[in-house]
Structure formats: structure tokens, C-alpha cells
Design a protein around this motif. Structure first.
Motif, short mmCIF file in Angstrom:
data_model
loop_
_atom_site.label_atom_id
_atom_site.label_comp_id
_atom_site.label_asym_id
_atom_site.label_seq_id
_atom_site.Cartn_x
_atom_site.Cartn_y
_atom_site.Cartn_z
N PRO A 177 0.82 -1.23 0.00
CA PRO A 177 0.00 0.00 0.00
C PRO A 177 0.84 1.26 0.00
O PRO A 177 1.94 1.30 0.57
N LEU A 178 0.30 2.30 -0.63
CA LEU A 178 0.95 3.61 -0.64
C LEU A 178 0.30 4.56 0.35
O LEU A 178 0.66 5.73 0.41
N ASP A 179 -0.67 4.06 1.14
CA ASP A 179 -1.41 4.89 2.08
C ASP A 179 -2.05 6.07 1.37
O ASP A 179 -2.00 7.22 1.82
N LEU A 180 -2.65 5.77 0.23
CA LEU A 180 -3.30 6.77 -0.60
C LEU A 180 -4.59 6.17 -1.16
O LEU A 180 -4.58 5.04 -1.65
N TYR A 181 -5.69 6.92 -1.07
CA TYR A 181 -6.99 6.45 -1.55
C TYR A 181 -7.55 7.46 -2.55
O TYR A 181 -7.31 8.67 -2.43
N THR A 182 -8.27 6.94 -3.54
CA THR A 182 -8.79 7.82 -4.59
C THR A 182 -10.20 7.41 -5.00
O THR A 182 -10.51 6.22 -5.12
N ALA A 183 -11.04 8.41 -5.20
CA ALA A 183 -12.36 8.23 -5.80
C ALA A 183 -12.35 8.87 -7.18
O ALA A 183 -11.84 9.98 -7.34
N TRP A 184 -12.89 8.15 -8.17
CA TRP A 184 -13.02 8.68 -9.52
C TRP A 184 -14.49 8.65 -9.92
O TRP A 184 -15.22 7.72 -9.58
N PHE A 185 -14.91 9.64 -10.69
CA PHE A 185 -16.28 9.65 -11.17
C PHE A 185 -16.44 10.69 -12.27
O PHE A 185 -15.58 11.57 -12.45
N THR A 186 -17.54 10.58 -13.00
CA THR A 186 -17.86 11.54 -14.06
C THR A 186 -18.83 12.58 -13.52
O THR A 186 -19.76 12.25 -12.77
N ALA A 187 -18.62 13.84 -13.90
CA ALA A 187 -19.50 14.93 -13.48
C ALA A 187 -19.82 15.79 -14.70
O ALA A 187 -19.14 15.71 -15.73
N THR A 188 -20.86 16.62 -14.57
CA THR A 188 -21.15 17.56 -15.65
C THR A 188 -20.10 18.66 -15.64
O THR A 188 -19.48 18.95 -14.61
N ASP A 189 -19.89 19.29 -16.79
CA ASP A 189 -18.78 20.24 -16.92
C ASP A 189 -19.16 21.64 -16.43
O ASP A 189 -19.07 22.62 -17.16
N GLU A 218 -19.26 16.71 -20.10
CA GLU A 218 -18.81 15.92 -18.96
C GLU A 218 -17.35 16.20 -18.64
O GLU A 218 -16.56 16.58 -19.52
N ILE A 219 -17.01 16.02 -17.38
CA ILE A 219 -15.63 16.08 -16.94
C ILE A 219 -15.35 14.83 -16.11
O ILE A 219 -16.27 14.16 -15.62
N LYS A 220 -14.08 14.52 -15.91
CA LYS A 220 -13.66 13.40 -15.10
C LYS A 220 -13.03 13.94 -13.82
O LYS A 220 -12.05 14.68 -13.87
N ALA A 221 -13.62 13.59 -12.70
CA ALA A 221 -13.20 14.14 -11.42
C ALA A 221 -12.47 13.11 -10.58
O ALA A 221 -12.70 11.90 -10.71
N GLY A 222 -11.60 13.59 -9.70
CA GLY A 222 -10.89 12.72 -8.79
C GLY A 222 -10.75 13.37 -7.43
O GLY A 222 -10.51 14.58 -7.33
N LEU A 223 -10.91 12.59 -6.37
CA LEU A 223 -10.74 13.06 -5.00
C LEU A 223 -9.82 12.06 -4.30
O LEU A 223 -10.20 10.91 -4.08
N ARG A 260 -21.09 17.26 -4.55
CA ARG A 260 -22.50 17.10 -4.90
C ARG A 260 -22.66 16.21 -6.11
O ARG A 260 -23.54 15.34 -6.16
N ALA A 261 -21.79 16.39 -7.11
CA ALA A 261 -21.86 15.58 -8.32
C ALA A 261 -21.55 14.12 -8.01
O ALA A 261 -22.12 13.21 -8.64
N MET A 262 -20.67 13.90 -7.06
CA MET A 262 -20.29 12.53 -6.68
C MET A 262 -21.51 11.71 -6.24
O MET A 262 -21.59 10.51 -6.50
N ARG A 263 -22.46 12.36 -5.60
CA ARG A 263 -23.62 11.65 -5.05
C ARG A 263 -24.56 11.13 -6.13
O ARG A 263 -25.35 10.21 -5.89
N THR A 264 -24.53 11.74 -7.31
CA THR A 264 -25.49 11.36 -8.35
C THR A 264 -24.84 10.69 -9.56
O THR A 264 -25.54 10.32 -10.50
#
Length: 403
Positions: A177-189, A218-223, A260-264
Motif C-alpha cells: 500500500p501507498l497509504d493513498l486512496y482515490t475516488a473517480w467519477f464523471t461529473a457535468t462540466d 462531462e468532466i472526469k473528477a478525482g478526490l 454534490r456531483a459525486m452523489r449522483t
């Protein structure tokens, strides 16, 4: 059953790429995939170095370029959205952090999938539940289909590989592990990107990013966030989203809008960033390919290249050995091991360089970004990015490879 019949678990990038080359060499190929169909969407992946060469040898480069995502490069932004540093896509000869050719993972997987039709059998909405080897082959049991015999089983099913767990042991033995976590998702632009892949860092090892998608609107988001190992249910998306939202509460720039976009969104994905390391990639008639055997993490930008090159080399060695898996798998390891070792070296700073913990670290990272195209930083980064082409691809004289 004969040694000519091969089962591949996983229909992402590595699996269909391997199927393509195996079919050109005359093998009979079946792919089993847990998803009900090829997975669409996803984030962008890089076509660079030796991986790009494999796509060219498959005759798919024209289609890949046509479906690539147009990005000006990477730019860092502060809490008000002001650019503090940028690295254009043409830096380092198009092999920089954002490569010249970036394509959505789902689009690349679809191109590879279509290239295997109609000669490859697909078992969608199913997975492997057991592998029993004997001197003459392997009996594979499935969750839904009846058991079948194969001469070789290939695990191309990602870092959480079922095939690896069944034949090599529990995941914890191979994960670094790198002790790093990521969420990816698509959102409106709703975020004005100006064609850039924008990234915002916040104290606490937090990274918020947004990059152009291929489709209008659309855009591609990361957290991403740094953290000691955490426990979560990989099947509970709502709980994962709660976890991400808690981490990013109060963060500036476009973070509230993206939360907010992540939820939908319909394609939310959350996972840890870890490398997979094994001393051997094969056991008897089972072999691992791509992330299942040697995940490098997105930080290296070489996961797709490793999958494509590994598929080409594995198929080429099986063809050269005329199906003798013992010879082929030994040669596969010998050819790929130096490239994998090189590709798994993290860029300067590793996870801390990507997600600095404090404000001073963020300022220093921004400064280093502004210096990247200057001496000596340019040479340091050029050496890192050159790993993409760090293998001389053998000429296996596969039918599709003779042009």
C-alpha cells in the motif's frame, strides 16, 4: 481440452489485448468477466512508450487517436482557481505527466474488445470460483457456467484478482500500500477547465482534480487523500461516498460542487492505491497479467503500458514455445521482469509528492512543477517518463505483427 485452449479472467485492457494476440497465433480463447458487458467510461489512461508501440502493431492507433481526450496538459490551481503552475502535454516529447495520447479507459477497452470479435468467446456476468490443476490441464469452475477444462488460465482481473487469490494466496501477501486512496467519477462540466487537467492540493494530503472528458458536457473528477490503512465495504458505494465527503469537508476551489456531483454519478469508483509485487507470476498452468500481477499504480502512468506490453510478450512467448506453457511462462517472466521493476519505481516524492501534507509542502511542490522543464529537473523527470519505453519489444512474428 488441449493446451491450445486458454481462459482469460478479465475483459478490461490486458485481457482483450492478450486475446487479440493469442488469436493471431491460433489459440482458442475464452474470456470471463464479472460485469454484464464491457465496462464503459472510467478515467483517462496514457498511451505511451512501448504500450503505444503495441497498439500500433495491432493496427489500432488511428482509432485510438480519434477517440483520445483533448487536454492541454496539467495545471495546479489554488483555492480561487488561479493557476500556480502548468506542464503542457507536449512537454518531454509528449511523454510527460499528461501524455500526448490519453484515452478513456472504457474507450480503450471497447476498441480492444471489438478487435477480438468474432473469434473470442466471452462469458459476461460470471467469474471463476475454483481452479484445479493436474498434469494435463486445469479444471475451472464458474459461479454460473458449468465447469470446463483449459490448457492455461490467465488472471487479468486487476489488483483484487480472483485468480491470484485462488492460485497464489490471499491479497495481503502481495499488496504494497501507498497509504493513498482515490475516488473517480464523471461529473457535468460546470467547472471551467479551459482544456486543462486541473489539480488542487489542500493541507492534510488532499487532492481534488478535474480533467476534460471526451463527450461534450462531462468532466472526469478525482478526490484523493493520504491515510493509514482504512477498512471499508467495497460493495457499499454510499458508505464510500460518505467517507470521501467527510475527508473533503471544508476544502476550497470546486470541491463542494464535485462532492454534490459525486452523489449522483453513475460510475463512482473508490479504491486504495497499492502496488502488487510477486516473485513469480505463474504457478503451473496459471499466470498473472497486468495489474493482477504487477500493478504499478496511477502515480507512475505506466499501468496501461504494462498491460499492453505484458499481453504482447505473453502471447508471443506462448506462440514461440508452441504452447509449452513451462517454457513460455519462464520466458515471459525473464522478458517482463526488468521492465516491470523499472515501471514500478514511483516518481520523485511518491505519494507525498502527489499529495503533500502541509502548506509548505504544497508550495514546494508547486515550485518544483514550475521548474520541471528546466535543467536539472528536466533530466530527472525525463528519466522517469522514459520508463514508458524501457523495453525493446521482441519481434515474435505474430501474424498481425507482420506489416
Amino acid at each position: 481440452m488441449s493446451n491450445n485452449e486458454i481462459l482469460i479472467c478479465g475483459a478490461g485492457v490486458a485481457g482483450p489485448a492478450l486475446a487479440y494476440w493469442l488469436r493471431t497465433a491460433g489459440f482458442a480463447v475464452t474470456i470471463v468477466e464479472r460485469a454484464p458487458a464491457p465496462r464503459p467510461g472510467g478515467q483517462t489512461v496514457d498511451l505511451r512508450g512501448a504500450g503505444r508501440t503495441v497498439i500500433e502493431r495491432m493496427g489500432l492507433m488511428g482509432r485510438a487517436r480519434a477517440e483520445s481526450v483533448d487536454q492541454r496538459g496539467l495545471a495546479l490551481v489554488d483555492t480561487r482557481g488561479r493557476i500556480t503552475a502548468r506542464l503542457p502535454a507536449d512537454s518531454f516529447g509528449g511523454e510527460g505527466i499528461v501524455s500526448e495520447i490519453e484515452i478513456l479507459r472504457g474507450d480503450l477497452a471497447r476498441l480492444l474488445y471489438e478487435s477480438t470479435l468474432p473469434d473470442t468467446e466471452y462469458l459476461f456476468d460470471d467469474t471463476v470460483t475454483g481452479i484445479a490443476q493436474d498434469p494435463d490441464g486445469a479444471t475451472v469452475t464458474f459461479e454460473k457456467a458449468g465447469s470446463r477444462r483449459f490448457g492455461l488460465v490467465v488472471g487479468a482481473d486487476g489488483p483484487h484478482s480472483v485468480v491470484r487469490a485462488l492460485s497464489f494466496g490471499p491479497e495481503r501477501e502481495f499488496v504494497r500500500p501507498l497509504d493513498l486512496y482515490t475516488a473517480w467519477f464523471t461529473a457535468t462540466d460546470d467547472v471551467d477547465l479551459g482544456g486543462w487537467y486541473l489539480m488542487h492540493n489542500a493541507p492534510g494530503g488532499l487532492v481534488v482534480s478535474a480533467r476534460p472528458g471526451r463527450l461534450r458536457g462531462e468532466i472526469k473528477a478525482g478526490l484523493s487523500f493520504r491515510s493509514a490503512p482504512i477498512s471499508y465495504d467495497r460493495r457499499d458505494v454510499a458508505a464510500q461516498q460518505d467517507l470521501v465527503a467527510q475527508r473533503f469537508t471544508g476544502v476550497g476551489w470546486e470541491t463542494p460542487r464535485l462532492l454534490r456531483a459525486m452523489r449522483t454519478t453513475s460510475d463512482f469508483f473508490f479504491d486504495s492505491m497499492s502496488q502488487i509485487r510477486l516473485d513469480r507470476w505463474s504457478r503451473g498452468r496459471v499466470v498473472l497479467l497486468g495489474d493482477a500481477g504487477y500493478c504499478a499504480t496511477p502515480l507512475t502512468g505506466l499501468g496501461t503500458s504494462l498491460a499492453l506490453v505484458g499481453a504482447y510478450v505473453l502471447a508471443g512467448e506462448l506462440a514461440a514455445a508452441e504452447g509449452d506453457h513451462r517454457i513460455a511462462l519462464r520466458r515471459y517472466d525473464e522478458v517482463m521482469r526488468p521492465y516491470v521493476s523499472q515501471a514500478q519505481q514511483l516518481p520523485p516524492g511518491g505519494a507525498a509528492g502527489f499529495a503533500p501534507s502541509g502548506r509548505l509542502g504544497i508550495r514546494l511542490r508547486d515550485l518544483s512543477m514550475r521548474q520541471m522543464t528546466r535543467w536539472p529537473m528536466r533530466n530527472l523527470l525525463a528519466a522517469q517518463f522514459a520508463k514508458a519505453g524501457g523495453i525493446a519489444l521482441p519481434d515474435y512474428r505474430l501474424a498481425a505483427d507482420i506489416r
